[in-house]
Scaffold this active site. Structure first.
Site, PDB file in Angstrom:
ATOM      1  CG  ASP A 292      24.279 -17.060  15.364  1.00 17.57           C
ATOM      2  OD1 ASP A 292      23.304 -16.921  15.768  1.00 17.57           O
ATOM      3  OD2 ASP A 292      24.302 -17.078  14.260  1.00 17.57           O
ATOM      4  CD  GLU A 339      23.023 -19.640  18.585  1.00 12.06           C
ATOM      5  OE1 GLU A 339      22.942 -20.906  19.074  1.00 12.06           O
ATOM      6  OE2 GLU A 339      23.573 -19.559  17.528  1.00 12.06           O
ATOM      7  CG  ASP A 392      17.275 -17.212  13.826  1.00 12.59           C
ATOM      8  OD1 ASP A 392      16.719 -16.195  12.840  1.00 12.59           O
ATOM      9  OD2 ASP A 392      18.469 -17.558  13.775  1.00 12.59           O
TER      10      ASP A 392
END
Length: 529
Positions: A292, A339, A392
């Site tokens: 991430d 990501e 998200d």
């Protein structure tokens, strides 16, 4: 890389009888569904123990596993819990939502009973597990035991002797909390034992696990408490700066995440030992690792500790390719997804390109401007992973319901579906993702099911109503499986095993038809009496 697809579903979202998804029969059933639907990947969210806010991205340890996922039915079979005890500790008030507050109150008390009946110290495999994981388990178990002594407050508020890890204080708490320490070691042992078994089952079904790790660790974690030298902490073990995002069109004050920042010079001098251990541990848990906020390895946003928002922050340089070259030299080439969403610069793009890792394309971002939007499929190469959405984002149906007429018109024009109806939207966009040139396509289960806001996983920058959604067991229908496999076949994304099985089935069907024709011909030539 072969074309493939998978489903995004957190472990917590799996059905179970006890309030949250676990490594239970239902998890094995979900793997069976993925295999039957021709999938190659199951993507999950971080598996770490959750802390304040219930976010899997804010964990008490980057190495430890979440005790909530331990299968209670397995503990019943082991004889350390009874079915009655488990039912009394259940906190299921709604089948589609996790009640974290009540779960915290009831689950640990229940697991403590299992530990007390386990005679675990006599288990040679447990002793071996503790010994093999000393590099992180010793600190984590002590951290959790001491945290309980201080009624759960952050380690920044502990007494100075143990907060600063003075030798006499460490000796005292190791001695006084010996049973509690072993309890947390037991939880990690059962977690790893059950997860390893589940992952082995998935791999045997040709399902690969995509794990997810945040670039940062939580401030209130064993990682920071035990290794403050690796983070931007002052001489009194207080943060100097924390992570976040700068102000943008979505937030005038930016985002203040609060995670401590790394001292990359220290990591470099230690040849990135901590990162090597972290990634090595990840590849025991997962087949592929999605990192991430990958852009933070190029540049990261630094906000002075104590600031109320991100307006006073500034950019600093990260380790860049040096980190990944070191990891590759020490661990070999591993499967990583970068990501790279958010504020992009030429140097971030270059880092992703130099790494060779596939980056992410999210169709939920694709239709809100024009044909130059880089998330539209005609801009893709092959070395990327396309998502209809992430944890998200809004679900596809929630996104659709919030768009203006201009965006909807552009969507219909791009799909060449001027008469697109609302109940066809999710499958039309999923089909677009599947038919794209991206090597890999990942679809959140909520999008396959056509669910709306009620099934959204996370609302960024909010607390109290996130990470809760769970699926119902009756959602995985044969019709859904058939529709997914049909789309996978059409887009050449069937898993190797499923494609081979369908090939064998087609051969068998052809042989059957041929045999029936031969028998019919022979019968027609038989002289009548």
């Amino acid at each position: 890389m072969n074309r493939a697809s998978g489903v995004l579903l957190p472990v917590s979202s799996i059905p179970s009888s006890y309030g949250i998804g676990m490594f239970s029969k239902e998890a094995y059933d979900f793997i069976d569904f993925l295999a039957d639907a021709g999938q190659t990947y199951w993507q999950i969210l971080p598996l770490g123990p959750t802390s304040y806010g219930d976010s899997p991205y804010q964990s008490f340890s980057t190495f430890a596993g979440n005790p909530y996922f331990i299968d209670l039915e397995e503990l019943i079979r082991e004889g350390v819990l009874t079915e009655k005890e488990c039912k009394e500790a259940d906190c299921t008030h709604h089948p589609n939502y996790v009640e974290y507050g009540e779960l915290y109150e009831k689950r640990f008390a229940l697991l403590k009973k299992a530990y007390e009946r386990s005679n675990i110290s006599e288990d040679k495999e447990f002793v071996r597990f503790v010994d093999e994981n000393q590099s992180w388990l010793k600190d984590y178990a002590l951290f959790m035991a001491v945290k309980k002594c201080f009624k759960g407050v952050s380690w920044l508020e502990w007494a100075d002797d143990i907060r600063l890890r003075w030798g006499n204080a460490l000796d005292y708490y190791y001695r006084e909390c010996a049973e509690e320490i072993e309890f947390y070691e037991y939880l990690q042992y059962k977690f790893m034992q059950q997860w390893t078994k589940l992952k082995k089952y998935a791999n045997e079904k040709d399902i690969l696990i995509i794990g997810d790790i945040p670039i940062y660790v939580a401030l209130d974690s064993a990682d920071v408490w035990a290794h403050p030298d690796l983070f931007q902490m002052d001489g009194n073990r207080m943060p100097e700066a924390v992570a976040g995002c700068p102000p943008d069109a979505f937030s005038a004050t930016g985002q203040l995440w609060g995670n401590p920042l790394y001292r990359w010079d220290v990591h470099r001098n230690q040849q990135y030992d901590w990162w090597t251990r972290r990634m090595e541990h990840c590849y025991k848990l997962y087949d592929v690792v999605r990192i991430d906020h990958f852009r933070g390895f190029d540049e990261y946003f630094s906000i002075p500790y104590g600031d109320e928002d991100a307006t006073g922050g500034h950019w600093e340089k990260g380790p860049g390719m040096e980190l990944f070259r070191t990891l590759e030299s020490r661990l070999g080439r591993r499967n990583v997804i970068a990501e790279d969403l958010g504020f992009m610069t030429s140097t971030v793009r270059q880092l992703v390109k130099d790494s060779g890792y596939p980056n992410m394309k999210v169709l939920g971002f694709a239709f809100e401007s024009n044909a130059n939007n880089e998330y539209l499929p005609h801009h893709y190469g092959q070395n990327c992973v396309v998502y209809t959405g992430t944890h998200d984002n809004e679900t596809l149906m929630q996104w659709y319901d919030h768009q203006d007429e201009e965006t909807i018109d552009f969507l219909k024009e791009y799909l060449d579906k001027p008469d697109l109806k609302r109940d066809e939207v999710n499958w039309a966009i999923i089909r677009l993702a599947m038919m794209s040139s991206a090597d890999t396509c990942i679809v959140p289960l909520q999008d396959y099911l056509g669910l709306g806001q009620e099934a959204r996983m996370n609302f960024p920058s909010t607390l109290g109503n996130n990470w809760k959604w769970r699926m119902s067991a009756d959602m995985l229908t044969p019709q859904l499986c058939g529709r997914i496999i049909k789309l996978c076949k059409l887009s050449s994304r069937l898993s190797g095993r499923k494609a081979h099985q369908m090939y064998l089935d087609s051969i068998a069907e052809k042989e059957k038809i041929s045999k029936e024709k031969t028998e019919k011909t022979a019968q027609s030539k038989t002289p009548r009496e």
